[in-house]
Scaffold this motif. Structure first.
Motif, PDB file in Angstrom:
ATOM      1  N   LEU A  31       0.854  -1.190   0.000  1.00 28.90           N
ATOM      2  CA  LEU A  31       0.000   0.000   0.000  1.00 28.90           C
ATOM      3  C   LEU A  31       0.891   1.241   0.000  1.00 28.90           C
ATOM      4  CD1 LEU A  31      -2.633  -1.096   2.673  1.00 28.90           C
ATOM      5  CD2 LEU A  31      -2.838  -1.236   0.190  1.00 28.90           C
ATOM      6  N   PRO A  32       1.352   1.655  -1.179  1.00 30.42           N
ATOM      7  CA  PRO A  32       2.304   2.774  -1.206  1.00 30.42           C
ATOM      8  C   PRO A  32       1.695   4.152  -1.436  1.00 30.42           C
ATOM      9  CG  PRO A  32       2.268   1.692  -3.335  1.00 30.42           C
ATOM     10  CD  PRO A  32       1.236   1.001  -2.486  1.00 30.42           C
ATOM     11  N   LEU A  33       0.417   4.222  -1.793  1.00 32.15           N
ATOM     12  CA  LEU A  33      -0.167   5.505  -2.186  1.00 32.15           C
ATOM     13  C   LEU A  33      -1.010   6.093  -1.061  1.00 32.15           C
ATOM     14  CD1 LEU A  33      -1.289   4.578  -5.815  1.00 32.15           C
ATOM     15  CD2 LEU A  33       0.956   5.286  -4.976  1.00 32.15           C
ATOM     16  N   VAL A  34      -0.719   7.347  -0.688  1.00 30.76           N
ATOM     17  CA  VAL A  34      -1.405   8.005   0.426  1.00 30.76           C
ATOM     18  C   VAL A  34      -2.118   9.251  -0.080  1.00 30.76           C
ATOM     19  CG1 VAL A  34      -1.166   8.995   2.730  1.00 30.76           C
ATOM     20  CG2 VAL A  34       0.405   7.189   1.989  1.00 30.76           C
ATOM     21  N   ILE A  35      -3.413   9.322   0.175  1.00 32.42           N
ATOM     22  CA  ILE A  35      -4.217  10.497  -0.163  1.00 32.42           C
ATOM     23  C   ILE A  35      -4.767  11.058   1.148  1.00 32.42           C
ATOM     24  CG2 ILE A  35      -6.187  11.385  -1.469  1.00 32.42           C
ATOM     25  CD1 ILE A  35      -4.930   7.978  -2.380  1.00 32.42           C
ATOM     26  N   SER A  36      -4.524  12.336   1.413  1.00 33.29           N
ATOM     27  CA  SER A  36      -4.896  12.913   2.708  1.00 33.29           C
ATOM     28  C   SER A  36      -5.787  14.136   2.542  1.00 33.29           C
ATOM     29  CB  SER A  36      -3.648  13.310   3.507  1.00 33.29           C
ATOM     30  OG  SER A  36      -2.837  12.176   3.763  1.00 33.29           O
ATOM     31  N   VAL A  37      -6.704  14.280   3.494  1.00 34.49           N
ATOM     32  CA  VAL A  37      -7.569  15.464   3.593  1.00 34.49           C
ATOM     33  C   VAL A  37      -7.361  16.037   4.990  1.00 34.49           C
ATOM     34  CG1 VAL A  37      -9.925  16.347   3.554  1.00 34.49           C
ATOM     35  CG2 VAL A  37      -9.265  14.476   2.011  1.00 34.49           C
ATOM     36  N   ARG A  38      -6.812  17.247   5.053  1.00 37.55           N
ATOM     37  CA  ARG A  38      -6.501  17.874   6.342  1.00 37.55           C
ATOM     38  C   ARG A  38      -7.285  19.170   6.500  1.00 37.55           C
ATOM     39  NH1 ARG A  38      -0.549  19.531   6.764  1.00 37.55           N
ATOM     40  NH2 ARG A  38      -1.239  21.634   6.247  1.00 37.55           N
ATOM     41  N   ASP A  39      -7.887  19.354   7.671  1.00 33.86           N
ATOM     42  CA  ASP A  39      -8.619  20.594   7.939  1.00 33.86           C
ATOM     43  C   ASP A  39      -8.049  21.269   9.185  1.00 33.86           C
ATOM     44  OD1 ASP A  39     -10.255  20.035  10.467  1.00 33.86           O
ATOM     45  OD2 ASP A  39     -10.897  18.353   9.230  1.00 33.86           O
ATOM     46  N   ASN A  40      -8.412  22.525   9.355  1.00 30.47           N
ATOM     47  CA  ASN A  40      -7.943  23.284  10.524  1.00 30.47           C
ATOM     48  C   ASN A  40      -9.075  23.543  11.509  1.00 30.47           C
ATOM     49  OD1 ASN A  40      -9.324  25.116   8.920  1.00 30.47           O
ATOM     50  ND2 ASN A  40      -7.916  26.809   9.285  1.00 30.47           N
ATOM     51  N   SER A  74      -6.497   9.986   6.205  1.00 31.45           N
ATOM     52  CA  SER A  74      -5.605   9.465   5.163  1.00 31.45           C
ATOM     53  C   SER A  74      -6.163   8.171   4.606  1.00 31.45           C
ATOM     54  CB  SER A  74      -4.200   9.224   5.725  1.00 31.45           C
ATOM     55  OG  SER A  74      -3.616  10.427   6.167  1.00 31.45           O
ATOM     56  N   ILE A  75      -6.120   8.053   3.292  1.00 26.61           N
ATOM     57  CA  ILE A  75      -6.507   6.834   2.591  1.00 26.61           C
ATOM     58  C   ILE A  75      -5.243   6.236   1.993  1.00 26.61           C
ATOM     59  CG2 ILE A  75      -7.873   5.874   0.704  1.00 26.61           C
ATOM     60  CD1 ILE A  75      -9.734   8.310   1.020  1.00 26.61           C
ATOM     61  N   ILE A  76      -4.984   4.968   2.275  1.00 26.02           N
ATOM     62  CA  ILE A  76      -3.770   4.302   1.809  1.00 26.02           C
ATOM     63  C   ILE A  76      -4.199   3.179   0.875  1.00 26.02           C
ATOM     64  CG2 ILE A  76      -1.611   3.220   2.523  1.00 26.02           C
ATOM     65  CD1 ILE A  76      -2.157   4.411   5.328  1.00 26.02           C
ATOM     66  N   LEU A  77      -3.749   3.238  -0.377  1.00 27.62           N
ATOM     67  CA  LEU A  77      -4.270   2.360  -1.418  1.00 27.62           C
ATOM     68  C   LEU A  77      -3.156   1.679  -2.207  1.00 27.62           C
ATOM     69  CD1 LEU A  77      -7.046   4.705  -2.859  1.00 27.62           C
ATOM     70  CD2 LEU A  77      -7.432   2.626  -1.524  1.00 27.62           C
ATOM     71  N   PRO A  78      -3.495   0.562  -2.858  1.00 23.49           N
ATOM     72  CA  PRO A  78      -2.519  -0.087  -3.747  1.00 23.49           C
ATOM     73  C   PRO A  78      -2.413   0.661  -5.069  1.00 23.49           C
ATOM     74  CG  PRO A  78      -4.581  -1.309  -3.754  1.00 23.49           C
ATOM     75  CD  PRO A  78      -4.739  -0.220  -2.728  1.00 23.49           C
ATOM     76  N   MET A  79      -1.293   0.500  -5.728  1.00 26.53           N
ATOM     77  CA  MET A  79      -1.101   1.117  -7.030  1.00 26.53           C
ATOM     78  C   MET A  79      -1.495   0.134  -8.134  1.00 26.53           C
ATOM     79  SD  MET A  79       3.076   0.978  -7.354  1.00 26.53           S
ATOM     80  CE  MET A  79       3.107   1.322  -9.109  1.00 26.53           C
ATOM     81  N   ALA A  80      -1.785   0.684  -9.305  1.00 24.67           N
ATOM     82  CA  ALA A  80      -2.130  -0.130 -10.467  1.00 24.67           C
ATOM     83  C   ALA A  80      -0.836  -0.499 -11.187  1.00 24.67           C
ATOM     84  CB  ALA A  80      -3.075   0.636 -11.386  1.00 24.67           C
ATOM     85  N   LYS A  81      -0.284  -1.654 -10.865  1.00 22.90           N
ATOM     86  CA  LYS A  81       1.003  -2.058 -11.425  1.00 22.90           C
ATOM     87  C   LYS A  81       0.870  -2.394 -12.909  1.00 22.90           C
ATOM     88  CE  LYS A  81       2.657  -3.948  -7.043  1.00 22.90           C
ATOM     89  NZ  LYS A  81       3.133  -5.161  -6.321  1.00 22.90           N
ATOM     90  N   GLY A  82       1.757  -1.798 -13.690  1.00 20.48           N
ATOM     91  CA  GLY A  82       1.777  -2.086 -15.118  1.00 20.48           C
ATOM     92  C   GLY A  82       0.595  -1.552 -15.883  1.00 20.48           C
ATOM     93  N   MET A  83      -0.180  -0.624 -15.277  1.00 24.02           N
ATOM     94  CA  MET A  83      -1.365  -0.068 -15.922  1.00 24.02           C
ATOM     95  C   MET A  83      -1.217   1.440 -16.031  1.00 24.02           C
ATOM     96  SD  MET A  83      -4.255  -2.234 -13.823  1.00 24.02           S
ATOM     97  CE  MET A  83      -5.633  -1.624 -14.793  1.00 24.02           C
ATOM     98  N   THR A  84      -1.851   2.017 -17.045  1.00 29.18           N
ATOM     99  CA  THR A  84      -1.819   3.455 -17.255  1.00 29.18           C
ATOM    100  C   THR A  84      -3.208   4.022 -17.080  1.00 29.18           C
ATOM    101  OG1 THR A  84      -0.026   3.204 -18.845  1.00 29.18           O
ATOM    102  CG2 THR A  84      -1.220   5.297 -18.885  1.00 29.18           C
ATOM    103  N   ALA A  85      -3.303   5.111 -16.322  1.00 27.30           N
ATOM    104  CA  ALA A  85      -4.611   5.735 -16.104  1.00 27.30           C
ATOM    105  C   ALA A  85      -5.176   6.281 -17.412  1.00 27.30           C
ATOM    106  CB  ALA A  85      -4.498   6.855 -15.063  1.00 27.30           C
ATOM    107  N   SER A  86      -6.500   6.153 -17.562  1.00 25.16           N
ATOM    108  CA  SER A  86      -7.137   6.628 -18.792  1.00 25.16           C
ATOM    109  C   SER A  86      -7.099   8.139 -18.906  1.00 25.16           C
ATOM    110  CB  SER A  86      -8.585   6.129 -18.839  1.00 25.16           C
ATOM    111  OG  SER A  86      -9.288   6.539 -17.679  1.00 25.16           O
ATOM    112  N   THR A  87      -7.031   8.844 -17.774  1.00 28.24           N
ATOM    113  CA  THR A  87      -6.938  10.308 -17.798  1.00 28.24           C
ATOM    114  C   THR A  87      -5.608  10.723 -17.184  1.00 28.24           C
ATOM    115  OG1 THR A  87      -8.144  10.362 -15.712  1.00 28.24           O
ATOM    116  CG2 THR A  87      -9.411  10.712 -17.722  1.00 28.24           C
ATOM    117  N   PRO A  88      -4.586  11.015 -17.974  1.00 27.84           N
ATOM    118  CA  PRO A  88      -3.256  11.340 -17.428  1.00 27.84           C
ATOM    119  C   PRO A  88      -3.278  12.647 -16.671  1.00 27.84           C
ATOM    120  CG  PRO A  88      -3.317  11.773 -19.780  1.00 27.84           C
ATOM    121  CD  PRO A  88      -4.605  11.088 -19.453  1.00 27.84           C
TER     122      PRO A  88
END
Length: 374
Positions: free
Chosen positions: A295-304, A359-373
Motif C-alpha cells: 500500500l504505497p499511495l497516500v491520499i490525505s484530507v486535512r482541515d484546521n 488518510s486513505i492508503i491504497l494499492p497502485m495499479a502495477k503495469g497499468m496506465t490511467a485513462s486520464t493522465p
C-alpha cells in the motif's frame, strides 16, 4: 603524509559507515551539543520533523520540541550522571509532528563533552496498525448489520405502514395526526434501512487504473461550488504518483464525504483544507488468506477545525451511527471504511485541536496506465 586504509581480506565488506547505520534505524535519532543545538539528525528524524539534516543543523532543540517536554529532564540526567536514561509514554505534540506517544532514550556521547544522542521511538505505530484493522472490522460489521436490517426490518415496517393507512381513512382528524406520525416515522426508518443496504452489496468491485489527482480535482470543484464556498483549498500533490487501482466513482464518493466533513469542521473565518498525495515505502497489509498487499499511495484530507475529533469518539469513529454532528446519521465514515476496505486499502485519521487529517492508503495499479493522465 600518506594515509592508508586498513587492510581487509579479499571478499570482506568495507568498514561500516556510522551514518549509513543511523539512517537505517527506523527510530528518529537526534544529536545535540552542550548548548542543546542540533548537530545531527538521521533519516527517520528528518521525516519526523519534516526537514533535512542540513537545515536542522545548528537549530535550537526548543525549535523542534517544546521546552516543557520531559525530554529535557532526561537530557539533564544523562549529562549529570554520564549514563543512559529512558522514559516510556512521553507525549510529543508539535505542529511538525502532530500528537505522538513515544519512548525516549537519551545517551551521553563520551567523546564530546555534554553532547547527547536522543532516540525517539514511536509507540503508536502498533496502535495505529490495530486501529487500521479495527476500521476494517467495523466495515465488515456494518455489512452484516445491513443485511440483517434489509431482511428482518423492512417487511414488518411495510405491514405497520399499510395498517396505519387503512386506519387513517376511518379516523377523526385528531387521531389522524397520530397515524400520520406513525406513517412518517415508518418512512424515515425505511429510508435509513435503504441507506444501509449499500453496505450489504458484496458484488466484486470493478477496478481500473485511476488518476487520483483527477479525482481530487473533481472533488475540489464540486466542493468549491457547493458546500465549501467559504474554504480555502491548498493542493500538495506528488506529480510522479502512479495511478491507483480503484473505482473512480466510489473514490469520488469517499473523498467528497471526507471533504464535506472537513468543511463542516472548519472555522467560519480562515477555513482551510489541504488535499495532498504522497508515495510511501514499506507499508504492507496481510489480508485474510495470507496474501500480502503493498500500500504505497497516500491520499490525505486535512482541515484546521478548532475542536478536532473528541477523544471519546476516536475509538469508535468508523462504527455505524457514531457522529460528531448533532444531526449526523453516522453512516458516512462507515461507508467510506467499507469502500476503502473493498479496495484492499486502509483509512485512518489523526486529530488534535486545529489539525485533523484523514488518510486513505491504497494499492497502485502495477503495469497499468490511467485513462486520464495528470
Amino acid at each position: 603524509m600518506v594515509s592508508f586504509s586498513p587492510l581487509r581480506r579479499r571478499g570482506q565488506p568495507p568498514p561500516i559507515d556510522p551514518g549509513t547505520v543511523l539512517n537505517a534505524i527506523a527510530s528518529a535519532v537526534i544529536c545535540v551539543d552542550a548548548g542543546n543545538r542540533v548537530q545531527m539528525v538521521n533519516a527517520a528524524g528528518e521525516q519526523l520533523f519534516e526537514s533535512t539534516s542540513a537545515h536542522l543543523r545548528g537549530v535550537p532543540l526548543t525549535d523542534l520540541i517544546p521546552e516543557y517536554n520531559p525530554i529535557y529532564g532526561l537530557i539533564d540526567m544523562a549529562r549529570m550522571n554520564h549514563s543512559t536514561f529512558s522514559e516510556y509514554g512521553v507525549v510529543l505534540d508539535t505542529p511538525r509532528t502532530g500528537q505522538r506517544t513515544i519512548t525516549v532514550r537519551v545517551s551521553p556521547l563520551t567523546e564530546y563533552e555534554n553532547w547527547v544522542a536522543i532516540s525517539l521511538h514511536e509507540l503508536s505505530m502498533a496502535l495505529k496498525i490495530g486501529q487500521r484493522m479495527n476500521n476494517r472490522d467495523a466495515a465488515r460489521s456494518v455489512t452484516a448489520m445491513a443485511a440483517l436490517l434489509a431482511h428482518e426490518v423492512k417487511n414488518p415496517l411495510s405491514g405497520i405502514r399499510g395498517a396505519a393507512q387503512l386506519l387513517e381513512s376511518g379516523m377523526p382528524e385528531e387521531d389522524r395526526q397520530l397515524l400520520r406520525l406513525i406513517i412518517d416515522e415508518t418512512d424515515r426508518i425505511v429510508a435509513l434501512v435503504d441507506r444501509m443496504e449499500v453496505f450489504s452489496d458484496n458484488r466484486p468491485l470493478e477496478r481500473e487504473a485511476v488518476n487520483i489527482h483527477r479525482v481530487l480535482e473533481h472533488v475540489r470543484m464540486v466542493a468549491e461550488n457547493g458546500f465549501a464556498k467559504h474554504v480555502r483549498f491548498v493542493e500538495s500533490y506528488d506529480p510522479s504518483l502512479p495511478p491507483v487501482l480503484g473505482n473512480r466513482d466510489q473514490l469520488i464518493q469517499v473523498l467528497l464525504n471526507l471533504v464535506k466533513n472537513a468543511a463542516e469542521a472548519c472555522p467560519s473565518h480562515g477555513a482551510e483544507i489541504v488535499l495532498s498525495t504522497a508515495y510511501q515505502h514499506g507499508l504492507r497489509l496481510r489480508v485474510p488468506g495470507g496474501s500480502v498487499t503493498d500500500l504505497p499511495l497516500v491520499i490525505s484530507v486535512r482541515d484546521n477545525g478548532e475542536d478536532g475529533i473528541p477523544e471519546d469518539l476516536k475509538g469508535n469513529l468508523f462504527d455505524p451511527f457514531v457522529s460528531t454532528k448533532p444531526k449526523g446519521s453516522g453512516l458516512g465514515l462507515p461507508l467510506a471504511a467499507k469502500i476503502i476496505n473493498d479496495h484492499g486499502g486502509i483509512i485512518e485519521f489523526d486529530s488534535l485541536p486545529g489539525r485533523t487529517v484523514f488518510s486513505i492508503i491504497l494499492p497502485m495499479a502495477k503495469g497499468m496506465t490511467a485513462s486520464t493522465p495528470w
